[in-house]
Scaffold this active site. Structure first.
Site, PDB file in Angstrom:
ATOM      1  N   SER A 238       6.624  -9.656 -14.888  1.00  0.00           N
ATOM      2  CA  SER A 238       6.159  -9.530 -13.260  1.00  0.00           C
ATOM      3  C   SER A 238       4.946  -9.185 -12.151  1.00  0.00           C
ATOM      4  O   SER A 238       4.167  -8.791 -13.100  1.00  0.00           O
ATOM      5  CB  SER A 238       7.160  -7.708 -13.749  1.00  0.00           C
ATOM      6  OG  SER A 238       6.895  -6.812 -13.502  1.00  0.00           O
ATOM      7  N   ASP A 239       5.407  -8.792 -11.539  1.00  0.00           N
ATOM      8  CA  ASP A 239       4.694  -8.663 -10.053  1.00  0.00           C
ATOM      9  C   ASP A 239       4.636  -7.158 -10.113  1.00  0.00           C
ATOM     10  O   ASP A 239       5.807  -6.649 -10.845  1.00  0.00           O
ATOM     11  CB  ASP A 239       4.743  -9.135  -8.228  1.00  0.00           C
ATOM     12  CG  ASP A 239       3.943  -8.832  -8.140  1.00  0.00           C
ATOM     13  OD1 ASP A 239       2.672  -8.125  -8.951  1.00  0.00           O
ATOM     14  OD2 ASP A 239       3.618  -9.747  -6.865  1.00  0.00           O
ATOM     15  N   TRP A 240       3.733  -6.580 -10.229  1.00  0.00           N
ATOM     16  CA  TRP A 240       3.710  -5.167 -10.327  1.00  0.00           C
ATOM     17  C   TRP A 240       4.243  -4.255  -9.474  1.00  0.00           C
ATOM     18  O   TRP A 240       4.139  -4.449  -8.088  1.00  0.00           O
ATOM     19  CB  TRP A 240       1.819  -4.365  -9.858  1.00  0.00           C
ATOM     20  CG  TRP A 240       1.145  -4.922 -11.540  1.00  0.00           C
ATOM     21  CD1 TRP A 240       1.084  -3.782 -12.020  1.00  0.00           C
ATOM     22  CD2 TRP A 240       0.681  -5.639 -11.983  1.00  0.00           C
ATOM     23  NE1 TRP A 240       0.090  -3.875 -12.999  1.00  0.00           N
ATOM     24  CE2 TRP A 240       0.169  -5.300 -13.742  1.00  0.00           C
ATOM     25  CE3 TRP A 240       1.558  -6.832 -12.567  1.00  0.00           C
ATOM     26  CZ2 TRP A 240       0.155  -6.117 -14.777  1.00  0.00           C
ATOM     27  CZ3 TRP A 240       1.105  -7.756 -13.310  1.00  0.00           C
ATOM     28  CH2 TRP A 240       0.567  -7.727 -14.109  1.00  0.00           C
ATOM     29  N   GLY A 241       5.289  -4.038  -9.760  1.00  0.00           N
ATOM     30  CA  GLY A 241       6.595  -3.238  -9.113  1.00  0.00           C
ATOM     31  C   GLY A 241       7.681  -3.718  -8.705  1.00  0.00           C
ATOM     32  O   GLY A 241       8.066  -3.473  -7.759  1.00  0.00           O
ATOM     33  N   GLY A 242       8.094  -4.834  -8.945  1.00  0.00           N
ATOM     34  CA  GLY A 242       8.906  -5.809  -8.924  1.00  0.00           C
ATOM     35  C   GLY A 242      10.008  -5.510 -10.024  1.00  0.00           C
ATOM     36  O   GLY A 242      10.550  -6.728  -9.341  1.00  0.00           O
TER      37      GLY A 242
END
Ligand code: BGC
Length: 745
Positions: free
Chosen positions: A264-268
């Site tokens: 995942s992207d960070w916080g996605g």
């Protein structure tokens, strides 16, 4: 020790080692096939252990299986250098004293080399730096298509053309991964602007998705063999990119056969159920937006942690998806952290500085050179050179968001020019304008004090007074890495240069005829003064060796050979996304979702300019040289082909000037009569050739059926319609030298 005793001891140790080898569990035995090892490890793991390896344990690491001796996995940004260490649970740098890196040029510059060998050199070098720092996953490269020049993150990507980005991304990946370090190709998919990046729901037709926005990711997976892919923040079909069933399950995993892990992207990540079923494998950065702080030590509460386990224990979720995720993460660990054959890597070596400089040298684009002002001549009496502009002195490796670095050294343009000029010239400096004097990111500071309290008029007056008496004036300006410019998490607001730079350039052009503008940016900028300035250089963000590369080109040590990987429009309204009014989208009345329809469809970048005959400021593929190249007529080895054939075009190219140089021969294909509308032409091949003065080479470029196809959304397949096609060979999308017509039967 007696030699006999020594031999006996060695022999017994060998026997013991052999015995130990025999007892080696399958998953630890590197001689066994990867899939056997994965299955063996999986069969030994508890559900809790499987859960443990599919989400983060700190900002940049995820857990291994300590009981089995399976190590943790460490990630790092990416994509231009190895990010400084951060604290366990914070974005703030950890203040180590041994984590400074070499900053390589930004990916726009790499794309501008149009040289896959440079891409391999880049990947190999940055991969070695990652390795040395003990990293398993490099968060990059980025291949989101350049749709609007306002996108704050374009500098981290490879331009507007899917074919160019595809060709350039593959050797980067191979170079990195041969070090036992995985890439994470990002941001998959449709993350083409930063404003509203968490809430934008992209609406795009299938044909455009497959022809424009997916090919570079597909090449990364199918040709590059990428071991991880990073999901994007935005939504598509109302699902976030990090758990998007169509993009991840249907396309990436089923259609392209991706066997790696989706990170995942960070916080996605936003939802446990979707994270379970929609293709995500490894969750990072939850409760942050990638830049700002989140809930501290929340790792057990990640969407793929306790909530997932609870669903399994209550029978609300099965374990098939869990096994699939764990398998993919294990594969990743075996390929990286448990690849014990990989080397040690190296950091901040002279070889890496040399690579950074060569890539910078080859990526700089000479946009304009009237009266051959460049290269600057330093022979004869001692010269006076005036350098103007904040970007001549400002460090550019700090800022811009997650790609921000802590470098061992960064040569500023002013220093590079001073060193190159030596005692052949006096180099003076005037500030010209004040932009952003700050220089800090996550606790890494530039250490520069750029404060200057003079008014714009005072600054211009000083520069103009000095310019009048100079042999040459070099203005170094453009954008920087501050919010609202070339920076993550926000977009630019206009195409024009910020901080009143246009007025400074206009004033300098009046004061001195030998003005060179060096534009430092990762994006196209407007140049209303262009006709008054004899020479313009596009210098990108060049990293540690910035000043040296710029000086190499200014003084002719290097003959520029970069070509634009994106169009520079005259005005924002000339760009297709803006012409279509399709940016930044419309907020829904009942939620914070912003629908953004890519109404321009496939006509992105030069496809739009060419098809609609809108003259750009500088075209895609454009770039000048200090020598001249002449082209003969293009020929081909056949006039008729079937879908099973390839056709090879050949064109003689001569260096007809006085210095050695490189030309980028570009091949565009058009399908003038087709049942669907097609762009005027599309890049389908290129070759960079280095030629000595007077040398001629026959440059050959082959294409097959793929170069003739469009994506038929109804059939969900690529289609090449029989009939006539045109191959256009030239030096830029707006500089075609000759054409060849051929038929597909
Ligand atoms: C960015 C990613 C980056 C990640 C980790 C996010 O904000 O979008 O590109 O890799 O943070 O720093």
């Amino acid at each position: 020790m007696n030699r006999l005793i020594a031999l006996t001891i060695t022999a017994s140790l060998c026997i013991a080692a052999k015995a130990a080898d025999r007892d080696l569990p399958v998953y630890r035995d590197a001689s066994r096939p990867l899939e056997e090892r994965v299955e063996d490890a999986l069969s030994r793991m508890t559900v809790q252990e499987k859960i443990n390896i599919i989400h983060a344990q700190s900002k940049f690491s995820s857990r291994g299986v300590p009981r089995l001796g399976i190590p943790d996995l460490w990630c790092t940004d990416g994509p231009h250098g190895i990010r400084p260490e951060v604290l366990w649970d914070q974005w703030e740098q950890a203040a180590w004293s041994n984590d400074s890196c070499v900053a390589f040029p930004a990916l726009t510059c790499l794309a501008a080399t149009w040289n896959p060998d440079m891409s391999r050199l880049y990947g190999t070098s940055i991969g070695q730096e990652a390795r040395y720092r003990g990293k398993d996953v490099l968060l990059g490269p980025g291949v989101n298509i350049y749709r609007t020049p306002l996108n704050g993150r374009n500098f981290e990507y490879m331009g507007e053309d899917p074919y160019l980005a595809s060709r350039m991304v593959v050797p980067y990946i191979q170079g990195v991964q041969q070090n036992g370090v995985a890439v994470s190709v990002k941001h998959y998919a449709l993350n083409n602007n930063e404003v509203n990046r968490h809430t934008t729901n992209v609406i795009v037709d299938d044909r455009t998705l497959h022809e424009i926005y997916l090919p570079a990711f597909k090449a990364a997976v199918k040709d590059g063999g990428a071991w991880t892919i990073m999901g994007s923040y935005n939504l598509y079909k109302d699902q976030h990119g990090c758990h998007n069933s169509y993009l991840l399950n249907d396309i990436l995993k089923k259609e392209w056969g991706f066997d790696g892990a989706v990170v995942s992207d960070w916080g996605g990540v936003h939802d446990t159920d979707q994270a379970i079923t929609n293709g995500l494998d490894l969750e990072f950065g939850t409760w942050t937006d990638g830049l700002h702080a989140g809930a501290s030590n929340a790792y057990d509460n990640y969407f793929l942690a306790k909530p997932y386990l609870d669903r399994i224990s209550k029978g609300q979720a099965g374990t098939d998806e869990l096994d699939d995720k764990a398998r993919r993460v294990l594969r990743l660990i075996f390929r990286t952290a448990m690849d014990y054959t990989k080397g040690e890597g190296e950091m901040c070596s002279e070889a890496h500085y040399d690579a950074a400089r060569r890539i910078g040298d080859e990526g700089i684009v000479l946009l304009r050179n009237k009266k051959r002002v460049l290269p600057l001549r330093l022979d004869g009496p001692k010269k006076k050179i005036l350098v103007v502009g904040e970007n001549a002195i400002k460090m550019m490796t700090v800022g811009g968001g997650s790609s921000s670095l802590k470098v061992q050294r960064e040569v500023s343009p002013l220093d590079g020019i001073r060193v190159a000029a030596g005692n052949t010239a006096d180099v003076l400096y005037a500030r010209g304008y004040v932009g952003d004097v700050t220089g800090e990111y996550n606790g890494v500071t530039t250490g520069q004090d750029l404060t200057d309290n003079r008014t714009p008029d005072e600054l211009i007056a000083e520069a103009v007074a000095l310019a009048a008496g100079a042999d040459y004036v070099i203005f170094v300006g453009g954008l920087n890495k501050s919010a609202g410019q070339d920076c993550e998490d926000s977009d630019r607001r206009e195409l024009g240069l910020p901080y009143g730079q246009d007025a400074v350039i206009e004033a300098l052009a009046r004061a001195n005829r030998n003005l060179v503008v060096v534009n430092v940016s990762g994006n196209a900028v407007a140049m209303p003064w262009v006709d008054k300035v004899p020479a313009v250089i596009q210098a990108w963000f060049l990293g540690s060796e910035a000043g040296n590369s710029i000086a190499d080109v200014l003084f002719g040590k290097v003959n520029p050979s970069g070509r634009l990987p994106m169009t520079f429009p005259v005005a924002l309204a000339d760009n297709s996304a803006h012409a279509a009014g399709a940016y930044p989208g419309l907020k829904r009345a009942d939620s914070n979702i912003v629908d953004l329809e890519y109404k321009e469809g496939i006509l992105v970048g030069y496809r739009w300019h060419d098809t609609r005959k809108i003259k750009p400021l500088f075209a895609f593929g454009h770039g000048l040289s200090y020598t001249d190249f002449t082209y003969g007529k293009v020929t081909a080895d056949r006039r008729e082909m079937t879908v099973a054939d390839t056709i090879t075009f050949t064109v003689p190219v001569t260096n007809s000037g006085a210095v050695a140089g490189a030309e980028v021969v570009q091949l565009y294909i058009s399908d003038p009569k087709c049942s669907v509308s097609r762009p005027a032409k599309e890049l389908k091949g290129f070759a960079k050739v280095f030629l000595q003065p007077g040398e001629t080479r026959n440059v050959s470029i082959s294409v097959g059926k793929d170069a003739l196809c469009y994506f038929d959304a109804d059939r969900h397949d690529w289609v090449a319609e029989p009939g006539e096609f045109i191959a256009s060979v030239g030096a830029a999308s707006d500089n075609i030298k000759s054409t060849f017509r051929f038929n597909l039967r």
